[in-house]
Scaffold this motif. Structure first.
Motif, PDB file in Angstrom:
ATOM      1  N   GLU A  43       0.826  -1.212   0.000  1.00 26.78           N
ATOM      2  CA  GLU A  43       0.000   0.000   0.000  1.00 26.78           C
ATOM      3  C   GLU A  43       0.856   1.256   0.000  1.00 26.78           C
ATOM      4  OE1 GLU A  43      -3.786   2.038   0.434  1.00 26.78           O
ATOM      5  OE2 GLU A  43      -3.492  -0.135   0.311  1.00 26.78           O
ATOM      6  N   TYR A  44       1.946   1.242   0.770  1.00 27.05           N
ATOM      7  CA  TYR A  44       2.769   2.440   0.931  1.00 27.05           C
ATOM      8  C   TYR A  44       4.126   2.349   0.237  1.00 27.05           C
ATOM      9  CZ  TYR A  44      -0.693   3.976   4.302  1.00 27.05           C
ATOM     10  OH  TYR A  44      -1.866   4.377   4.884  1.00 27.05           O
ATOM     11  N   ASP A  45       4.365   1.217  -0.441  1.00 26.00           N
ATOM     12  CA  ASP A  45       5.624   1.048  -1.165  1.00 26.00           C
ATOM     13  C   ASP A  45       6.823   1.327  -0.245  1.00 26.00           C
ATOM     14  OD1 ASP A  45       7.260   0.435  -3.290  1.00 26.00           O
ATOM     15  OD2 ASP A  45       7.302   2.486  -4.053  1.00 26.00           O
ATOM     16  N   ASP A  46       6.763   0.725   0.945  1.00 22.59           N
ATOM     17  CA  ASP A  46       7.811   0.933   1.952  1.00 22.59           C
ATOM     18  C   ASP A  46       7.784  -0.260   2.897  1.00 22.59           C
ATOM     19  OD1 ASP A  46       9.626   3.246   3.258  1.00 22.59           O
ATOM     20  OD2 ASP A  46       8.600   2.171   4.880  1.00 22.59           O
ATOM     21  N   PRO A  47       8.953  -0.689   3.424  1.00 22.81           N
ATOM     22  CA  PRO A  47       8.957  -1.827   4.359  1.00 22.81           C
ATOM     23  C   PRO A  47       8.146  -1.572   5.631  1.00 22.81           C
ATOM     24  CG  PRO A  47      11.172  -1.376   3.559  1.00 22.81           C
ATOM     25  CD  PRO A  47      10.316  -0.244   3.101  1.00 22.81           C
ATOM     26  N   LEU A  48       8.037  -0.307   6.064  1.00 23.20           N
ATOM     27  CA  LEU A  48       7.294   0.130   7.243  1.00 23.20           C
ATOM     28  C   LEU A  48       7.897  -0.384   8.557  1.00 23.20           C
ATOM     29  CD1 LEU A  48       3.586  -0.051   6.038  1.00 23.20           C
ATOM     30  CD2 LEU A  48       5.088   1.937   6.151  1.00 23.20           C
ATOM     31  N   PHE A  49       8.130  -1.697   8.670  1.00 23.56           N
ATOM     32  CA  PHE A  49       8.768  -2.272   9.859  1.00 23.56           C
ATOM     33  C   PHE A  49       9.857  -3.240   9.409  1.00 23.56           C
ATOM     34  CE2 PHE A  49       4.507  -1.104  11.157  1.00 23.56           C
ATOM     35  CZ  PHE A  49       4.717  -0.450  12.369  1.00 23.56           C
ATOM     36  N   THR A  50      11.052  -3.060   9.958  1.00 26.03           N
ATOM     37  CA  THR A  50      12.166  -3.929   9.602  1.00 26.03           C
ATOM     38  C   THR A  50      12.766  -4.530  10.864  1.00 26.03           C
ATOM     39  OG1 THR A  50      13.715  -2.069   9.644  1.00 26.03           O
ATOM     40  CG2 THR A  50      12.703  -2.624   7.532  1.00 26.03           C
ATOM     41  N   LEU A  51      13.313  -5.708  10.726  1.00 26.86           N
ATOM     42  CA  LEU A  51      13.876  -6.412  11.884  1.00 26.86           C
ATOM     43  C   LEU A  51      15.219  -5.798  12.266  1.00 26.86           C
ATOM     44  CD1 LEU A  51      13.255  -8.830  13.748  1.00 26.86           C
ATOM     45  CD2 LEU A  51      14.645 -10.249  12.228  1.00 26.86           C
ATOM     46  N   VAL A  52      15.298  -5.310  13.505  1.00 30.16           N
ATOM     47  CA  VAL A  52      16.527  -4.769  14.073  1.00 30.16           C
ATOM     48  C   VAL A  52      16.769  -5.524  15.377  1.00 30.16           C
ATOM     49  CG1 VAL A  52      17.738  -2.751  14.951  1.00 30.16           C
ATOM     50  CG2 VAL A  52      16.112  -2.508  13.057  1.00 30.16           C
ATOM     51  N   GLY A  53      17.772  -6.390  15.375  1.00 28.79           N
ATOM     52  CA  GLY A  53      17.958  -7.265  16.530  1.00 28.79           C
ATOM     53  C   GLY A  53      16.793  -8.223  16.618  1.00 28.79           C
ATOM     54  N   ARG A  54      16.043  -8.143  17.712  1.00 29.16           N
ATOM     55  CA  ARG A  54      14.871  -8.998  17.886  1.00 29.16           C
ATOM     56  C   ARG A  54      13.562  -8.233  17.744  1.00 29.16           C
ATOM     57  NH1 ARG A  54      16.429 -12.941  23.034  1.00 29.16           N
ATOM     58  NH2 ARG A  54      18.293 -13.875  22.109  1.00 29.16           N
ATOM     59  N   LYS A  55      13.622  -6.977  17.354  1.00 26.73           N
ATOM     60  CA  LYS A  55      12.419  -6.161  17.289  1.00 26.73           C
ATOM     61  C   LYS A  55      12.146  -5.688  15.859  1.00 26.73           C
ATOM     62  CE  LYS A  55      12.377  -4.330  22.018  1.00 26.73           C
ATOM     63  NZ  LYS A  55      12.295  -3.078  22.823  1.00 26.73           N
ATOM     64  N   MET A  56      10.876  -5.508  15.559  1.00 29.59           N
ATOM     65  CA  MET A  56      10.460  -4.936  14.284  1.00 29.59           C
ATOM     66  C   MET A  56      10.354  -3.425  14.482  1.00 29.59           C
ATOM     67  SD  MET A  56      10.063  -7.386  12.053  1.00 29.59           S
ATOM     68  CE  MET A  56       8.960  -6.747  10.800  1.00 29.59           C
ATOM     69  N   GLU A  57      11.376  -2.710  14.046  1.00 29.39           N
ATOM     70  CA  GLU A  57      11.412  -1.270  14.270  1.00 29.39           C
ATOM     71  C   GLU A  57      10.803  -0.529  13.075  1.00 29.39           C
ATOM     72  OE1 GLU A  57      12.047   0.085  16.974  1.00 29.39           O
ATOM     73  OE2 GLU A  57      13.182  -1.423  18.093  1.00 29.39           O
ATOM     74  N   PRO A  58      10.093   0.582  13.331  1.00 29.35           N
ATOM     75  CA  PRO A  58       9.460   1.325  12.233  1.00 29.35           C
ATOM     76  C   PRO A  58      10.474   2.058  11.374  1.00 29.35           C
ATOM     77  CG  PRO A  58       9.182   2.485  14.306  1.00 29.35           C
ATOM     78  CD  PRO A  58       9.807   1.163  14.646  1.00 29.35           C
ATOM     79  N   THR A  59      10.173   2.137  10.102  1.00 28.95           N
ATOM     80  CA  THR A  59      10.997   2.941   9.195  1.00 28.95           C
ATOM     81  C   THR A  59      10.629   4.414   9.386  1.00 28.95           C
ATOM     82  OG1 THR A  59       9.381   2.867   7.410  1.00 28.95           O
ATOM     83  CG2 THR A  59      10.976   1.049   7.533  1.00 28.95           C
ATOM     84  N   PRO A  60      11.415   5.327   8.824  1.00 28.44           N
ATOM     85  CA  PRO A  60      11.050   6.749   8.918  1.00 28.44           C
ATOM     86  C   PRO A  60       9.648   7.038   8.394  1.00 28.44           C
ATOM     87  CG  PRO A  60      13.327   6.540   8.231  1.00 28.44           C
ATOM     88  CD  PRO A  60      12.766   5.148   8.235  1.00 28.44           C
TER      89      PRO A  60
END
Length: 315
Positions: A43-60
């Protein structure tokens, strides 16, 4: 966005930073949440959440979109409030409460017992975060309620005072000051233990001790209440502690409790929640349960039940 369920998925991922936890709290499978995330990304053509360590962190972009998307979901919820009721007997969810170990000891055991009887599918999770993280967590739904003495919680926050408290002085059985009156002079000539945390209202206690000339007499500083008795019973340290906690701990440790010799003000123990969830049926139900349980188990006099949220500070 054609499917409003994607808003719920976004909120859960924003709140929990985990596909697994988000699925658990939504009552869905991990595959369903992963599928929703895939659709959001398209929908937004963006990963939105990416895995950083053990957490899914939001993209800008996710951070930029989050206020609008979360507010949109809040509007949707408000349109349903008149028709949707929260049924604790059949509900399955986890409530997260920000509190210290004192709150866990004084309030939550009775709440947990009540949940076992009337809402067996509801679980509690406690966390302890700095004030700034607590405020943001309450705003985005990561934290449902905060419990304690937290006067620095401000913008957009409601509070309900549960009971009032005062400080007492605790010492070991057999302490040289255990017999007779504890005067301010005797208190000032003794060594002290201080439970400290700058993010709570208890900072006023440290200021009072320092104003009384006891800065050099604070021999031990620790961050948690429940370890304090282990130091007290094997030393001549004095401990300034909320009365209700001292009374509970004296059931398990050989402690003597004395009226505090310094003119310390009373303080309030309260529940705090964000304005975004003020009318949320589940949040409201839990607030009422905790307030009623505390009132019946503690029996302390209560201050006014509800105060409006404090307005944002002007800049």
């Amino acid at each position: 966005m054609k499917d409003l369920n994607l808003l719920y998925a976004f909120e859960a991922l924003w709140r929990d930073r985990s596909v697994t936890v988000a699925a658990e709290r939504l009552g869905l499978t991990q595959a369903a949440v992963s599928s929703a995330l895939k659709r959001l990304r398209a929908e937004y053509d963006d990963p939105l959440f990416t895995l950083v360590g053990r957490k899914m962190e939001p993209t800008p972009l996710a951070s930029e979109l989050s206020p609008q998307l979360l507010d949109a979901l809040a509007v949707v919820r408000k349109t349903r409030e008149a028709r949707v009721k929260f049924d604790p007997a059949s509900a399955r969810r986890v409530f997260t409460i920000r509190t210290r170990d004192i709150g866990e000891v004084v309030c939550l055991p009775q709440v947990s017992s009540a949940l076992e009887r009337i809402a067996p599918g509801i679980h509690l999770r406690t966390v302890f975060r700095p004030i700034a993280d607590t405020l943001s967590g309450m705003a985005n739904g990561q934290v449902d309620l905060a419990l304690g003495f937290l006067p620095s919680l401000e913008t957009g926050i409601h509070r309900r005072v549960l009971f009032m408290q005062n400080y007492v002085c605790a010492m070991r059985v057999g302490h040289p000051l255990a017999e007779g009156e504890l005067t301010q002079d005797l208190f000032s000539r003794s060594d002290h233990l201080l439970v400290e945390y700058s993010g709570s209202g208890h900072l006023s206690l440290e200021r009072a001790l320092i104003d009384a000339g006891l800065r050099q007499r604070i021999k031990l500083r620790i961050p948690q209440y429940l370890s304090a008795p282990h130091f007290i019973i094997d030393s001549d340290l004095l401990w300034s502690v909320p009365a209700i906690l001292a009374e509970r701990l004296a059931l398990h440790f050989p402690l003597v409790i004395k009226p505090h010799p310094l003119p310390l003000p009373e303080f309030e123990v309260a529940l705090y929640w964000h304005d975004r969830y003020h009318r949320d049926p589940a949040n409201k139900w839990l607030r009422e349960l905790i307030a009623d349980t505390c009132a019946s188990s503690i029996g302390k006099r209560s201050a006014p039940a509800l105060t409006p949220p404090r307005p944002p500070a002007s800049v």
